[in-house]
Design an enzyme around this catalytic site. Structure first.
Site, PDB file in Angstrom:
ATOM      1  N   GLU A  96     -32.988 -44.540  62.432  1.00  0.00           N
ATOM      2  CA  GLU A  96     -34.248 -45.062  62.960  1.00  0.00           C
ATOM      3  C   GLU A  96     -35.048 -43.908  63.564  1.00  0.00           C
ATOM      4  O   GLU A  96     -34.483 -42.884  63.947  1.00  0.00           O
ATOM      5  CB  GLU A  96     -33.871 -46.144  63.999  1.00  0.00           C
ATOM      6  CG  GLU A  96     -34.929 -46.803  64.802  1.00  0.00           C
ATOM      7  CD  GLU A  96     -36.040 -47.505  64.071  1.00  0.00           C
ATOM      8  OE1 GLU A  96     -36.676 -46.877  63.206  1.00  0.00           O
ATOM      9  OE2 GLU A  96     -36.335 -48.661  64.405  1.00  0.00           O
ATOM     10  N   ASP A  97     -36.361 -44.065  63.626  1.00  0.00           N
ATOM     11  CA  ASP A  97     -37.197 -42.999  64.194  1.00  0.00           C
ATOM     12  C   ASP A  97     -37.074 -42.947  65.720  1.00  0.00           C
ATOM     13  O   ASP A  97     -36.829 -41.898  66.287  1.00  0.00           O
ATOM     14  CB  ASP A  97     -38.668 -43.144  63.758  1.00  0.00           C
ATOM     15  CG  ASP A  97     -39.251 -44.541  64.015  1.00  0.00           C
ATOM     16  OD1 ASP A  97     -38.523 -45.428  64.504  1.00  0.00           O
ATOM     17  OD2 ASP A  97     -40.443 -44.740  63.715  1.00  0.00           O
ATOM     18  N   ASP A 100     -36.868 -47.446  71.381  1.00  0.00           N
ATOM     19  CA  ASP A 100     -37.845 -47.563  72.460  1.00  0.00           C
ATOM     20  C   ASP A 100     -37.416 -48.725  73.371  1.00  0.00           C
ATOM     21  O   ASP A 100     -36.507 -48.557  74.172  1.00  0.00           O
ATOM     22  CB  ASP A 100     -39.216 -47.766  71.814  1.00  0.00           C
ATOM     23  CG  ASP A 100     -40.373 -47.709  72.793  1.00  0.00           C
ATOM     24  OD1 ASP A 100     -40.293 -46.961  73.761  1.00  0.00           O
ATOM     25  OD2 ASP A 100     -41.371 -48.419  72.571  1.00  0.00           O
ATOM     26  N   PHE A 151     -46.124 -41.918  74.355  1.00  0.00           N
ATOM     27  CA  PHE A 151     -46.325 -42.393  72.990  1.00  0.00           C
ATOM     28  C   PHE A 151     -46.505 -41.160  72.102  1.00  0.00           C
ATOM     29  O   PHE A 151     -47.396 -40.353  72.335  1.00  0.00           O
ATOM     30  CB  PHE A 151     -47.547 -43.313  72.895  1.00  0.00           C
ATOM     31  CG  PHE A 151     -47.633 -43.998  71.574  1.00  0.00           C
ATOM     32  CD1 PHE A 151     -46.906 -45.152  71.321  1.00  0.00           C
ATOM     33  CD2 PHE A 151     -48.410 -43.459  70.553  1.00  0.00           C
ATOM     34  CE1 PHE A 151     -46.954 -45.768  70.078  1.00  0.00           C
ATOM     35  CE2 PHE A 151     -48.464 -44.078  69.312  1.00  0.00           C
ATOM     36  CZ  PHE A 151     -47.740 -45.235  69.069  1.00  0.00           C
ATOM     37  N   VAL A 152     -45.639 -41.008  71.130  1.00  0.00           N
ATOM     38  CA  VAL A 152     -45.656 -39.801  70.294  1.00  0.00           C
ATOM     39  C   VAL A 152     -46.006 -40.140  68.852  1.00  0.00           C
ATOM     40  O   VAL A 152     -45.790 -41.271  68.395  1.00  0.00           O
ATOM     41  CB  VAL A 152     -44.297 -39.060  70.346  1.00  0.00           C
ATOM     42  CG1 VAL A 152     -44.068 -38.449  71.718  1.00  0.00           C
ATOM     43  CG2 VAL A 152     -43.145 -39.979  69.979  1.00  0.00           C
ATOM     44  N   ASP A 158     -46.272 -43.218  63.810  1.00  0.00           N
ATOM     45  CA  ASP A 158     -47.709 -43.420  63.608  1.00  0.00           C
ATOM     46  C   ASP A 158     -48.421 -43.894  64.861  1.00  0.00           C
ATOM     47  O   ASP A 158     -47.822 -44.464  65.772  1.00  0.00           O
ATOM     48  CB  ASP A 158     -47.946 -44.471  62.519  1.00  0.00           C
ATOM     49  CG  ASP A 158     -47.622 -45.886  63.008  1.00  0.00           C
ATOM     50  OD1 ASP A 158     -46.478 -46.118  63.428  1.00  0.00           O
ATOM     51  OD2 ASP A 158     -48.524 -46.750  62.995  1.00  0.00           O
ATOM     52  N   ARG A 164     -48.359 -39.945  60.436  1.00  0.00           N
ATOM     53  CA  ARG A 164     -46.955 -39.959  60.014  1.00  0.00           C
ATOM     54  C   ARG A 164     -46.577 -38.668  59.287  1.00  0.00           C
ATOM     55  O   ARG A 164     -45.419 -38.272  59.268  1.00  0.00           O
ATOM     56  CB  ARG A 164     -46.687 -41.136  59.062  1.00  0.00           C
ATOM     57  CG  ARG A 164     -46.754 -42.509  59.703  1.00  0.00           C
ATOM     58  CD  ARG A 164     -46.174 -43.538  58.740  1.00  0.00           C
ATOM     59  NE  ARG A 164     -46.514 -44.909  59.072  1.00  0.00           N
ATOM     60  CZ  ARG A 164     -45.807 -45.680  59.906  1.00  0.00           C
ATOM     61  NH1 ARG A 164     -44.759 -45.199  60.520  1.00  0.00           N
ATOM     62  NH2 ARG A 164     -46.154 -46.934  60.123  1.00  0.00           N
TER      63      ARG A 164
HETATM   64  P1  IMP Z   1     -38.626 -50.753  69.808  1.00  0.00           P
HETATM   65  O1  IMP Z   1     -39.564 -50.928  70.980  1.00  0.00           O
HETATM   66  O2  IMP Z   1     -37.375 -50.007  70.197  1.00  0.00           O
HETATM   67  O3  IMP Z   1     -38.346 -52.072  69.165  1.00  0.00           O
HETATM   68  O4  IMP Z   1     -39.381 -49.821  68.761  1.00  0.00           O
HETATM   69  C1  IMP Z   1     -40.084 -50.418  67.735  1.00  0.00           C
HETATM   70  C2  IMP Z   1     -40.938 -49.508  66.967  1.00  0.00           C
HETATM   71  O5  IMP Z   1     -42.050 -49.153  67.773  1.00  0.00           O
HETATM   72  C3  IMP Z   1     -40.377 -48.188  66.489  1.00  0.00           C
HETATM   73  O6  IMP Z   1     -39.593 -48.273  65.342  1.00  0.00           O
HETATM   74  C4  IMP Z   1     -41.678 -47.455  66.207  1.00  0.00           C
HETATM   75  O7  IMP Z   1     -42.194 -47.822  64.950  1.00  0.00           O
HETATM   76  C5  IMP Z   1     -42.589 -47.974  67.303  1.00  0.00           C
HETATM   77  N1  IMP Z   1     -42.684 -46.997  68.400  1.00  0.00           N
HETATM   78  C6  IMP Z   1     -42.040 -46.997  69.572  1.00  0.00           C
HETATM   79  N2  IMP Z   1     -42.380 -45.923  70.309  1.00  0.00           N
HETATM   80  C7  IMP Z   1     -43.277 -45.233  69.554  1.00  0.00           C
HETATM   81  C8  IMP Z   1     -44.002 -44.013  69.762  1.00  0.00           C
HETATM   82  O8  IMP Z   1     -43.905 -43.309  70.782  1.00  0.00           O
HETATM   83  N3  IMP Z   1     -44.830 -43.639  68.750  1.00  0.00           N
HETATM   84  C9  IMP Z   1     -44.985 -44.346  67.601  1.00  0.00           C
HETATM   85  N4  IMP Z   1     -44.313 -45.475  67.366  1.00  0.00           N
HETATM   86  C10 IMP Z   1     -43.471 -45.927  68.343  1.00  0.00           C
HETATM   87 MG    MG Z   2     -45.137 -48.060  64.199  1.00  0.00          MG
END
Ligand code: IMP
Ligand code: MG
Length: 184
Positions: A96-97, A100, A151-152, A158, A164
């Site tokens: 996963e990227d 969060d 936020f990166v 993206d 991206r």
């Molecule tokens: P979650 O909040 O852990 O469910 O993350 C969900 C998704 O939010 C990630 O897979 C990213 O696509 C997006 N995301 C969370 N933090 C960032 C950020 O800093 N930059 C861009 N996308 C983010």
């Molecule tokens: Mg996204």
């Protein structure tokens, strides 16, 4: 550098060096296990393709695409596109990227667990522990970089589907968001 980027948080070289280290660990720990690497689209694409090239053991790859939408009472997640391989009895590593709030990986993890893999672990390039949803107990098993609550963008991540393709990870200038709000 892209003109909308305020500063670079992680350079291309830092990212590549860290992925090399992670790939060495994964190649060692999964030797003889023929693991399945599952990428969560779309943000993982750059990380996935660099990582998989540095993995030195036999392995397979698959992808899934999940989305969130505002349901009647709360935010719901759906599987928009599922993996196609049978992972029953297999060793699976989800790539996963960013981890969060943890909501999407929690959902992904539970979904994949119903397919009865022999093992299931999470490997994330970025971890933002400050943002974690307190009700998510899942923790990533492999983390590339722990980053502050920023936020990166870049390297797959993206803002409004842009940035991206940047080879590094950076933080956007505040006016980029202000412009967007002004246009709404
Ligand atoms: P979650 O909040 O852990 O469910 O993350 C969900 C998704 O939010 C990630 O897979 C990213 O696509 C997006 N995301 C969370 N933090 C960032 C950020 O800093 N930059 C861009 N996308 C983010
Ligand atoms: Mg996204």
């Amino acid at each position: 550098m892209n003109g909308n980027v305020d500063y670079v948080l992680l350079s291309e070289e830092q990212i590549q060096n860290r992925i090399q280290e992670m790939a060495e660990v994964l190649s060692r720990e999964y030797a003889g296990k023929d693991p399945v690497f599952v990428g969560v689209l779309k943000g993982v694409v750059l990380f996935f393709s660099d990582m998989i090239k540095m993995i030195t053991i036999p392995c397979q790859m698959d992808f899934m695409w999940i989305s969130s939408y505002q349901g009647t009472e709360s935010k719901q997640m759906i599987v928009r596109s599922d993996i196609t391989s049978d992972i029953k009895g297999r060793h699976v590593v989800v790539l996963e990227d960013v981890f969060d709030t943890g909501n999407s990986l929690d959902f992904t993890y539970k979904h994949l667990l119903t397919k009865e893999p022999a093992s299931l672990r999470i490997c994330t390039l970025l971890d933002k522990p400050e943002r974690r949803n307190p009700s998510v107990t899942l923790q990533p098993d492999y983390v590339g970089f722990t980053i502050p609550n920023e936020f990166v963008v870049g390297y797959g991540l993206d803002y409004d589907e842009h940035y991206r393709n940047l080879p590094y990870i950076g933080v956007l200038k505040p006016e980029v968001y202000q412009q967007e709000q002004g246009e709404c």
